[in-house]
Design a protein around this motif. Sequence first.
Motif, PDB file in Angstrom:
ATOM      1  N   VAL A 258       0.868  -1.179   0.000  1.00 35.49           N
ATOM      2  CA  VAL A 258       0.000   0.000   0.000  1.00 35.49           C
ATOM      3  C   VAL A 258       0.898   1.220   0.000  1.00 35.49           C
ATOM      4  CG1 VAL A 258      -1.775   1.245   1.244  1.00 35.49           C
ATOM      5  CG2 VAL A 258      -1.778  -1.221   1.239  1.00 35.49           C
ATOM      6  N   ARG A 259       0.651   2.138  -0.929  1.00 35.46           N
ATOM      7  CA  ARG A 259       1.607   3.217  -1.148  1.00 35.46           C
ATOM      8  C   ARG A 259       1.423   4.395  -0.196  1.00 35.46           C
ATOM      9  NH1 ARG A 259       6.084   2.527  -3.501  1.00 35.46           N
ATOM     10  NH2 ARG A 259       6.101   4.622  -4.346  1.00 35.46           N
ATOM     11  N   THR A 260       0.238   4.635   0.266  1.00 33.74           N
ATOM     12  CA  THR A 260       0.060   5.848   1.055  1.00 33.74           C
ATOM     13  C   THR A 260      -0.409   5.510   2.461  1.00 33.74           C
ATOM     14  OG1 THR A 260      -2.247   6.148   0.463  1.00 33.74           O
ATOM     15  CG2 THR A 260      -0.624   7.091  -1.037  1.00 33.74           C
ATOM     16  N   LEU A 261      -0.087   6.462   3.350  1.00 34.38           N
ATOM     17  CA  LEU A 261      -0.512   6.298   4.740  1.00 34.38           C
ATOM     18  C   LEU A 261      -2.033   6.305   4.846  1.00 34.38           C
ATOM     19  CD1 LEU A 261       1.682   8.496   7.074  1.00 34.38           C
ATOM     20  CD2 LEU A 261       1.205   6.078   7.231  1.00 34.38           C
ATOM     21  N   ALA A 262      -2.662   7.160   4.042  1.00 36.35           N
ATOM     22  CA  ALA A 262      -4.121   7.263   4.085  1.00 36.35           C
ATOM     23  C   ALA A 262      -4.751   5.928   3.677  1.00 36.35           C
ATOM     24  CB  ALA A 262      -4.576   8.372   3.149  1.00 36.35           C
TER      25      ALA A 262
ATOM     26  N   ASN B 107       4.140  11.793  13.406  1.00 34.08           N
ATOM     27  CA  ASN B 107       5.569  12.076  13.198  1.00 34.08           C
ATOM     28  C   ASN B 107       5.772  12.967  11.977  1.00 34.08           C
ATOM     29  OD1 ASN B 107       6.304  10.531  15.363  1.00 34.08           O
ATOM     30  ND2 ASN B 107       6.732   8.696  14.175  1.00 34.08           N
ATOM     31  N   LEU B 108       5.111  12.617  10.892  1.00 33.90           N
ATOM     32  CA  LEU B 108       5.281  13.393   9.661  1.00 33.90           C
ATOM     33  C   LEU B 108       4.697  14.796   9.815  1.00 33.90           C
ATOM     34  CD1 LEU B 108       4.562  10.706   6.922  1.00 33.90           C
ATOM     35  CD2 LEU B 108       6.744  11.501   7.770  1.00 33.90           C
ATOM     36  N   ARG B 109       3.597  14.890  10.574  1.00 30.15           N
ATOM     37  CA  ARG B 109       3.004  16.209  10.805  1.00 30.15           C
ATOM     38  C   ARG B 109       3.954  17.074  11.633  1.00 30.15           C
ATOM     39  NH1 ARG B 109      -1.666  14.381  12.408  1.00 30.15           N
ATOM     40  NH2 ARG B 109      -1.282  14.603  14.626  1.00 30.15           N
ATOM     41  N   ASN B 110       4.573  16.456  12.662  1.00 32.69           N
ATOM     42  CA  ASN B 110       5.534  17.204  13.483  1.00 32.69           C
ATOM     43  C   ASN B 110       6.733  17.640  12.663  1.00 32.69           C
ATOM     44  OD1 ASN B 110       4.075  17.115  15.811  1.00 32.69           O
ATOM     45  ND2 ASN B 110       5.063  15.268  16.606  1.00 32.69           N
ATOM     46  N   LEU B 111       7.163  16.764  11.742  1.00 41.88           N
ATOM     47  CA  LEU B 111       8.312  17.107  10.893  1.00 41.88           C
ATOM     48  C   LEU B 111       7.987  18.342  10.054  1.00 41.88           C
ATOM     49  CD1 LEU B 111      11.135  16.245   9.809  1.00 41.88           C
ATOM     50  CD2 LEU B 111       9.942  14.918   8.077  1.00 41.88           C
ATOM     51  N   ALA B 112       6.814  18.347   9.455  1.00 40.08           N
ATOM     52  CA  ALA B 112       6.413  19.483   8.619  1.00 40.08           C
ATOM     53  C   ALA B 112       6.272  20.750   9.463  1.00 40.08           C
ATOM     54  CB  ALA B 112       5.095  19.164   7.912  1.00 40.08           C
ATOM     55  N   LYS B 113       5.692  20.587  10.668  1.00 42.82           N
ATOM     56  CA  LYS B 113       5.500  21.762  11.521  1.00 42.82           C
ATOM     57  C   LYS B 113       6.839  22.302  12.016  1.00 42.82           C
ATOM     58  CE  LYS B 113       2.443  20.029  14.383  1.00 42.82           C
ATOM     59  NZ  LYS B 113       1.467  19.905  15.472  1.00 42.82           N
ATOM     60  N   ALA B 114       7.764  21.393  12.346  1.00 34.58           N
ATOM     61  CA  ALA B 114       9.088  21.824  12.817  1.00 34.58           C
ATOM     62  C   ALA B 114       9.827  22.568  11.711  1.00 34.58           C
ATOM     63  CB  ALA B 114       9.895  20.609  13.271  1.00 34.58           C
TER      64      ALA B 114
ATOM     65  N   LYS C 251      -3.387   3.019   3.979  1.00 37.81           N
ATOM     66  CA  LYS C 251      -3.138   2.055   5.050  1.00 37.81           C
ATOM     67  C   LYS C 251      -4.150   2.234   6.181  1.00 37.81           C
ATOM     68  CE  LYS C 251       1.282   0.501   5.499  1.00 37.81           C
ATOM     69  NZ  LYS C 251       1.125  -0.922   5.353  1.00 37.81           N
TER      70      LYS C 251
ATOM     71  N   MET D 261       2.754   7.341  12.871  1.00 39.08           N
ATOM     72  CA  MET D 261       3.498   7.753  11.685  1.00 39.08           C
ATOM     73  C   MET D 261       2.962   9.069  11.150  1.00 39.08           C
ATOM     74  SD  MET D 261       3.871   4.036   9.895  1.00 39.08           S
ATOM     75  CE  MET D 261       3.921   4.591   8.236  1.00 39.08           C
TER      76      MET D 261
END
Lengths: 425, 216
Positions: free
Chosen positions: A144-148, A228-235, A150, A225
Motif C-alpha cells: 500500500v503506497r500511502t498512509l491514508a 511524526n510526519l506532521r511534526n516534521l512538517a510543523k518543525a 493504510k 506515523m
Amino acid sequence: MSHRPIKDALQTLQRHAEVIEQAVMGGTVAQDSLPKPAVQALRQVSALRPAGRDEWRLHPRLREYLQDHLQMFPKFQSLTDIGAKLNFIQMLHSDALSAVAERDYESLESQQAAIETAVFDIADATDRNLTFLAGMVSTRYGDVRTLAAKLAQNRWYLKQSNHLGQDLNRLGRVVSQVEKDAEERGWILAGLIRRVLLSKVHVWQLGLSDVQTQIREEIFRTRQMEANLRNLAKADQFLSQNPTWRGFDRDEDGLPAVFLRVSLSKLVPRIEPTDSDAGVRSDFRELVNALPLRKVMTAPIPAPVLQVCRSSDADEGEHLNAGPAALALGELMKSILAAEEAVSILDWRRLNASASQLLPGEWVFFAATALEAGPHRVDGKDVEFELEMLANPPAYGRRYSRTFRDARVTVLKVVPARGVKREAH
Amino acid sequence: MRLESALKLLAAGQFVCPVRFPDEFETLSSSEGSNKAEEWLGTIGYRLAQLGEEGAFFMAYSILDGEGKGKVREELKSLRDRLTPAVMFLETLRQAQSRAAQLQPGDEVVHSEVLERVRSNALLDRRIAEMREVHGARANESTADRLTKILDLLEQDGYLTLTNPSFKVYRITGKISYLYQVLAFMAENLPEMADTGVSDQMEDRQAPLSEAADDS
C-alpha cells in the motif's frame, strides 16, 4: 446421474482460459477485445456476464474461486459472510422440527443434508476468513503506497473482523441449540456440529481476538506515523519562521529519555605539546634566554633589476640596458616578421642563445607578455603581433585551465613608422 | 566480539538499529547481550536505553550528575543547530514522496526517484536550490548534485545508510525515531507548533474586531 454438463462446462472454461484470465486480472473486459466464439461459449456456461453496454465481467463465484485459490486479494476484500448461512441453518432447523412433527421424513432427510452442507460451508468460510485476516495483518496489507490508504485498510479490516466476531458469537448460540435438539432426537447431525463447529468456535474467537489486537496496534502505529510526519512538517515551518529561536532554556526535569543520550568524546593522544601546556612555558623561557643577542642587520644593496618597458613608453633616444631577455625578444620579433608561418615561442628558444639563458617557463611568459603589449618598432616598422596561447590541460577535476605552456605568434598588422620609436634590438 | 563492537558504538553516541548495525542490534536485543551491556554501562554511570519497544538502542545517563545536567541543558539550548539540517532535508524528502511518504526506519530512499519527483515539482526544486544548510554547495550546481549532497549529509548524520552505491539507494535508519521523539517534545512545548496554534492566533486577531463591534 450423468456428469456430462459439469465436464462440458469445465472444458469450455479450459478452452477459453485466456479470456477468463483477462477478466480476472482486469475486472471487466471490453466486448471488442474478445473473439466472438469465445464470448458465446463462455456465455453459454454463464461464465461471462454483461457489465454495462460494451463490457463483460466474470461470474462473481468463478472470480471468488480463482482469487481464493490463487490467494489474490483486492485491497478491500470482504470477508465471506457466515451470518447468512447461520440464518439458513436456523430456518432449516425450524423446518426440520416441523417435518418431524408432521412425520415428513423425506423432507427431514433433505433438510438435514442441507444443514450438513451449511455446517461445512461455515467452517470453511470461517477458517478462510481468519487465514486471510492473519495474512493481511502480518504483511500489513501488502504493497500500500500511502498512509491514508493504510489507515483506510486498517479501518476496513477492523470493521470486517468486528462483524466476524459478532457472527462467531451468534454461531456459538445458534449451533448449540441445533446440536442440542439434534442430540435429543438422536440425529447424526449432532456429532457433526460438535466436531466441525462447536469444538472450533473458541479457537476461532481467540484467533480473531489476536488479529483484532494486531489491527488496533497497526492503527496506532499508522497514526503515530502520521503524527511524526506532521511534526516534521510543523518543525520545518517553525524553524524557518523563527530564525531567532535557538532552543529551550529549562531544567532537565520531565525530559524524555532521548535528551539523556550520552556521547563520550573520543580519546585522541596528543603527542605534540601546545603553547598552553603548563610544562612548556618554563622551557620556552629557558630557550628565549639562551638565544644569542640580536645583531644589527644592514640592508643588502639591491641588484639591478631587469625592467621591460613598452617601446612607446620609453623616452626617445634612451636605450634599454639590454639583458639576454630583451636581446632575445628583439631577435624573436625579427624572426616572426620574417617568418611565413606562426612561430612557437618555446621552439624558437631552443635556437636562440640569449633566450636559452632563461628557463622555458620564464621565457614563454616574458615573451608572450611583451609581444602582447605591442605595437613594437621592428626594422623601422610598427608591428602588432597576434598570439595564440597554447593552454595546459585542465587539472584533474577541473573544467577549465588557467595556465599556458607556449604561444604561437603571427604578425597582425604592419604600419610604416611615423615617429621615432625605440627599435627592437 | 559483537558486544564489544556494540558497546563502542553506544559509547560513540550512535543509535544501534537493525538497519544500520544489524549484528550489534541483534546482540543487544538478546537478554544475554543486553544484561552484559547494562552491567558494563552501569559501572561507568550510564544505562542502555531504547527508542520504543523495537527501536534503536542508545546510551543514556543513569543518574544525572552536575556535569550531565549541564550537558543536557546545553543540548536543549542549542537544539536549533542540531536539528535544522536534518529537519529541512527530511522534510524535503517527505514533500518529494508526497502521499507515499512514511519515512520510517527501514524505508528505502532512491536518489533517482526523489530526483524525478523534485524535477516535476517547481516549488521543491526551488526549495532545494535555496537551501543554505547544504555544506559545500555551489550556487550554480545542478539539482541532482545538490540532492546527492543532501543524501550524503543525511548519511553522515546517521539518518540514512547507503545500501546500493551504484544506484544510490539508501535506507532510513532507526535514528529517525530519535528525531521524531525530539520533534514531539517540541510540539508539546512550543505553542507555535501545537495543533491549536493557528486557530488560537486567529481567535486572538478576531478578538479586537468583536470588541470593536460591541463598542459600536
